[in-house]
Design an enzyme around this catalytic site. Sequence first.
Site, PDB file in Angstrom:
ATOM      1  CE  LYS A 111      -4.519  -1.166  -0.037  1.00 12.03           C
ATOM      2  NZ  LYS A 111      -5.125  -1.507  -1.341  1.00 12.03           N
ATOM      3  CE  LYS A 194      -7.398 -14.875  -9.291  1.00 14.25           C
ATOM      4  NZ  LYS A 194      -7.372 -15.354  -8.094  1.00 14.25           N
ATOM      5  CE  LYS A 197     -13.171  -3.170  -8.886  1.00 16.67           C
ATOM      6  NZ  LYS A 197     -12.483  -2.942  -7.721  1.00 16.67           N
TER       7      LYS A 197
END
Length: 329
Positions: A111, A194, A197
């Site tokens: 992050k 795969k 989103k």
Amino acid sequence: MDIVLSGIRSTGKLHLGNYFGALKNFVKMQHENRCFFFIADYHSLTTHPTPADLHGSVKQVFAEYLACGIDPEIATVFIQSDLPEVSELYLLLNMNAYVGELERTISFKDKVRLQPENVNAGLLTYPVLMAADIIIHKATKVPVGKDQEQNLEMTRKFAKRFNHMYKVDYFPEPTAYNFGETLVKIPGLDGSGKMGKSEGNAIYLTDDPTTIRKKVMKAITDSGPSKKNQEPSESIKNLFTIMEAVSEEETLNYFKDQYNNCTIRYGDFKKQLAEDTIRFTDPFRTKFEDIYSNSTYLRKLVTDGAEKARLSASQTLKDVREIMGFKAF
Ligand code: TRP
């Protein structure tokens, strides 16, 4: 019987990959365990959504999970921020969580790299909040993906530390719930990898038929088999995998034979795949719209869920306060 708890990210809609990945298993699991499912809206604040986005996504996700078959009569389904007990336990656990160990977690370091302009304290203590979510219900099993394994390890560490510091045997150490063989990986429509989103290759359960047709017809293929029983390319294999999930076995075998005989026409193959995907997702869309548009029903479910979840949460908090030395005068 295990107490199973799963926190759901409040961002992002469900796609076929999510459905065949975890959701289908959640629906089954709820009959075999005592299950808690909640939407982690506090956690989503670490990336600063707007107030409208926050509420909108929570509502979307809540309705989607129910539309998939999570049954609020069987499982306890709730919203994280409806349990003030969670934030209190989080505060208490924070006192025994060390900045050094939090700074070393992979997700925190990721992050920091991803949003250097917003390295807030909530990001640092994200694993503490997650631990509070889990141990407040004394969960023993947590279904998590690879990316959450370290957070679960931190949860065990905090639970163990609490027991050790206060010389009690109070919190169980939760382990990962492994779906094993039953986890089906659904590939994306872009020929590799795969469905996801962020990959932009997904069919969402709420996509309308026109959108599904468009997406499937645009899926990547190849120039076709040139000899009998040829090993299909990655992109064709992927479409067969999706077909295996949404179509009848007969249909799948029909197109496999056609492929093996080199008579397959990808246009027809994709048309069939699109129609079967629409048929497969149709009940979901209907149910989702029913739930999503019924505010009275939604409000009742959310309120009942919170009430049910608060039963175990408030008991834990009462015990923890006592163990830590808070006493009434
Ligand atoms: N961190 C999880 C994720 O990003 C969401 C989550 C929050 C969670 N609290 C949890 C998952 C407790 C399992 C248990 O997916």
